[in-house]
Design a protein around this motif. Structure first.
Motif, mmCIF file in Angstrom:
data_model
loop_
_atom_site.group_PDB
_atom_site.id
_atom_site.type_symbol
_atom_site.label_atom_id
_atom_site.label_comp_id
_atom_site.label_asym_id
_atom_site.label_seq_id
_atom_site.Cartn_x
_atom_site.Cartn_y
_atom_site.Cartn_z
ATOM 1 N N ASP A 149 0.850 -1.186 0.000
ATOM 2 C CA ASP A 149 0.000 0.000 0.000
ATOM 3 C C ASP A 149 0.888 1.238 0.000
ATOM 4 N N ALA A 150 0.267 2.366 -0.235
ATOM 5 C CA ALA A 150 0.933 3.667 -0.098
ATOM 6 C C ALA A 150 -0.014 4.559 0.701
ATOM 7 N N PRO A 151 -0.187 4.269 1.991
ATOM 8 C CA PRO A 151 -1.166 4.996 2.804
ATOM 9 C C PRO A 151 -0.751 6.439 3.033
ATOM 10 N N ALA B 149 5.675 17.504 3.870
ATOM 11 C CA ALA B 149 4.315 17.969 4.091
ATOM 12 C C ALA B 149 3.765 17.318 5.360
ATOM 13 N N PRO B 150 2.808 17.952 6.026
ATOM 14 C CA PRO B 150 2.224 17.348 7.231
ATOM 15 C C PRO B 150 1.622 15.974 6.979
ATOM 16 N N ALA B 151 1.156 15.737 5.742
ATOM 17 C CA ALA B 151 0.649 14.421 5.343
ATOM 18 C C ALA B 151 1.288 14.051 4.009
ATOM 19 N N PHE B 152 1.735 12.831 3.889
ATOM 20 C CA PHE B 152 2.416 12.367 2.687
ATOM 21 C C PHE B 152 2.128 10.885 2.504
ATOM 22 N N ARG B 153 2.479 10.374 1.358
ATOM 23 C CA ARG B 153 2.295 8.945 1.103
ATOM 24 C C ARG B 153 3.645 8.255 1.006
ATOM 25 N N ALA B 154 3.670 6.988 1.441
ATOM 26 C CA ALA B 154 4.896 6.196 1.399
ATOM 27 C C ALA B 154 4.522 4.732 1.240
ATOM 28 N N PHE B 155 5.437 3.965 0.686
ATOM 29 C CA PHE B 155 5.177 2.544 0.477
ATOM 30 C C PHE B 155 5.359 1.750 1.766
ATOM 31 N N VAL B 156 4.451 0.786 1.967
ATOM 32 C CA VAL B 156 4.539 -0.137 3.095
ATOM 33 C C VAL B 156 4.246 -1.552 2.613
ATOM 34 N N ALA B 157 4.730 -2.521 3.356
ATOM 35 C CA ALA B 157 4.407 -3.939 3.203
ATOM 36 C C ALA B 157 5.150 -4.657 4.321
ATOM 37 N N PRO C 210 11.405 4.745 3.029
ATOM 38 C CA PRO C 210 11.749 6.054 2.469
ATOM 39 C C PRO C 210 12.699 5.978 1.285
ATOM 40 N N GLU C 211 13.192 4.798 0.966
ATOM 41 C CA GLU C 211 14.132 4.641 -0.148
ATOM 42 C C GLU C 211 13.448 4.296 -1.473
ATOM 43 N N LEU C 212 12.169 3.915 -1.428
ATOM 44 C CA LEU C 212 11.530 3.334 -2.607
ATOM 45 C C LEU C 212 10.762 4.343 -3.447
ATOM 46 N N ASP C 213 10.799 4.121 -4.768
ATOM 47 C CA ASP C 213 9.827 4.710 -5.684
ATOM 48 C C ASP C 213 9.052 3.554 -6.305
ATOM 49 N N GLY C 214 8.125 3.860 -7.208
ATOM 50 C CA GLY C 214 7.270 2.828 -7.762
ATOM 51 C C GLY C 214 8.024 1.747 -8.514
ATOM 52 N N GLU C 215 9.041 2.132 -9.263
ATOM 53 C CA GLU C 215 9.779 1.145 -10.051
ATOM 54 C C GLU C 215 10.596 0.227 -9.148
ATOM 55 N N PHE C 216 11.281 0.778 -8.168
ATOM 56 C CA PHE C 216 12.055 -0.052 -7.242
ATOM 57 C C PHE C 216 11.146 -1.024 -6.491
ATOM 58 N N PHE C 217 9.978 -0.528 -6.056
ATOM 59 C CA PHE C 217 9.093 -1.381 -5.266
ATOM 60 C C PHE C 217 8.469 -2.476 -6.130
ATOM 61 N N ALA C 218 8.085 -2.131 -7.346
ATOM 62 C CA ALA C 218 7.514 -3.142 -8.244
ATOM 63 C C ALA C 218 8.531 -4.238 -8.540
ATOM 64 N N ALA D 192 1.497 -2.807 -11.450
ATOM 65 C CA ALA D 192 1.017 -1.675 -12.236
ATOM 66 C C ALA D 192 0.540 -0.551 -11.327
ATOM 67 N N TRP D 193 -0.195 -0.914 -10.279
ATOM 68 C CA TRP D 193 -0.651 0.089 -9.313
ATOM 69 C C TRP D 193 0.550 0.764 -8.650
ATOM 70 N N THR D 194 1.530 -0.014 -8.258
ATOM 71 C CA THR D 194 2.702 0.508 -7.560
ATOM 72 C C THR D 194 3.430 1.549 -8.405
ATOM 73 N N ARG D 195 3.621 1.252 -9.661
ATOM 74 C CA ARG D 195 4.366 2.166 -10.536
ATOM 75 C C ARG D 195 3.654 3.501 -10.710
ATOM 76 N N ALA D 196 2.360 3.545 -10.442
ATOM 77 C CA ALA D 196 1.579 4.767 -10.650
ATOM 78 C C ALA D 196 1.544 5.673 -9.411
ATOM 79 N N GLN D 197 2.117 5.218 -8.288
ATOM 80 C CA GLN D 197 2.010 5.980 -7.045
ATOM 81 C C GLN D 197 3.112 7.033 -6.923
ATOM 82 N N ASP D 198 2.757 8.156 -6.319
ATOM 83 C CA ASP D 198 3.719 9.221 -6.041
ATOM 84 C C ASP D 198 4.029 9.213 -4.544
ATOM 85 N N VAL D 199 5.214 8.748 -4.200
ATOM 86 C CA VAL D 199 5.620 8.704 -2.791
ATOM 87 C C VAL D 199 6.833 9.610 -2.545
#
Length: 241
Positions: A121-123, A141-149, A188-196, A218-225
């Motif tokens: 997810d990218a909550p 930003a006070p709220a941001f998105r990041a990859f988790v698993a 904090p090290e990941l972008d969509g391509e690395f995580f996919a 496909a979903w992962t690559r589309a996220q902005d974290v």
């Protein structure tokens, strides 16, 4: 500059190398300034803290709450405990991501279980008042998105642990011990391509339904974290010496 030390535990070369590449990219360091030690490959060498600017810990196929741990995981955990005895005593700069939060939190007496496990997810993650004031969160930003698993997480934090970021699905997304020891549940090290790319190697580790891998990638690559990346750059800028 004294280099930073990345302690890694991924046994497969391709995801291990990709993780190292991601840390290089997000910290802005080159290979000479980020020394990697793969603990799954052999015992932790003697680490003289004076040789380094700080310590980073990446993710892992290990889970803190695994009941029947391999001999390798037991060795790695014992080595981390011994290292953290010194790191915590000296308040030495430390930043653990995902498995890294488990190592520090377990050492500090936090209760960890599967209550707040998160599938891929990218909550939305929110900085607490303490996080908003912390130098490692500068520019965020006070709220941001990041990859988790992850299959386990902190359920009860000890009183001396400062919670810097939280989310509805996982109350402790980032924390600090003393002044200089940090950890994040998110990556904090990941972008969509690395995580996919990583998902392809860990499809059978319980993070998601393996049959859903193409859709998840496909979903992962589309996220902005990108908002989560400040943590690593801030860590390096603050502690490089």
């Amino acid at each position: 500059m004294r280099p930073f030390l990345l302690l890694a535990t991924r046994a497969d070369d391709e995801p291990a190398d990709a993780e190292y590449e991601a840390f290089l990219l997000r910290t802005g360091l080159d290979a000479s300034d980020l020394v990697r030690c793969r603990l799954e490959a052999g015992p932790m060498p003697r680490i003289d803290l004076e040789d380094y600017s700080g310590i980073l810990v990446g993710g892992s196929p290990f889970n803190t709450t695994t009941v029947h741990k391999s001999a390798t995981q037991q060795r790695v955990e014992a080595e981390f405990d011994a290292l953290l005895d010194r790191v915590v005593a000296e308040d030495f700069p430390f930043l653990g991501a995902c498995y890294g939060i488990g190592t520090l939190a377990r050492h500090q007496g936090a209760h960890i279980d599967s209550t707040y496990a998160e599938e891929v997810d990218a909550p939305e993650i929110t900085l607490t008042p303490q996080g908003l004031a912390d130098p490692l969160c500068a520019g965020m930003a006070p709220a941001f998105r990041a990859f988790v698993a992850h299959n386990d997480a902190i359920t009860v934090a000890p009183p001396h642990m400062v919670v810097l970021a939280t989310s509805p699905s996982c109350p402790v997304q980032m924390m600090r011990v003393k002044d200089n020891l940090y950890a994040t549940q998110f990556h904090p090290e990941l972008d969509g391509e690395f995580f996919a790319h990583r998902q392809g190697f860990y499809a059978d580790h319980g993070y998601f339904d393996p049959e859903a891998l193409p859709e998840i990638q496909a979903w992962t690559r589309a996220q902005d974290v990108s908002g989560s990346w400040h943590v690593l750059r801030n860590f390096v800028e603050r502690y490089a010496r």
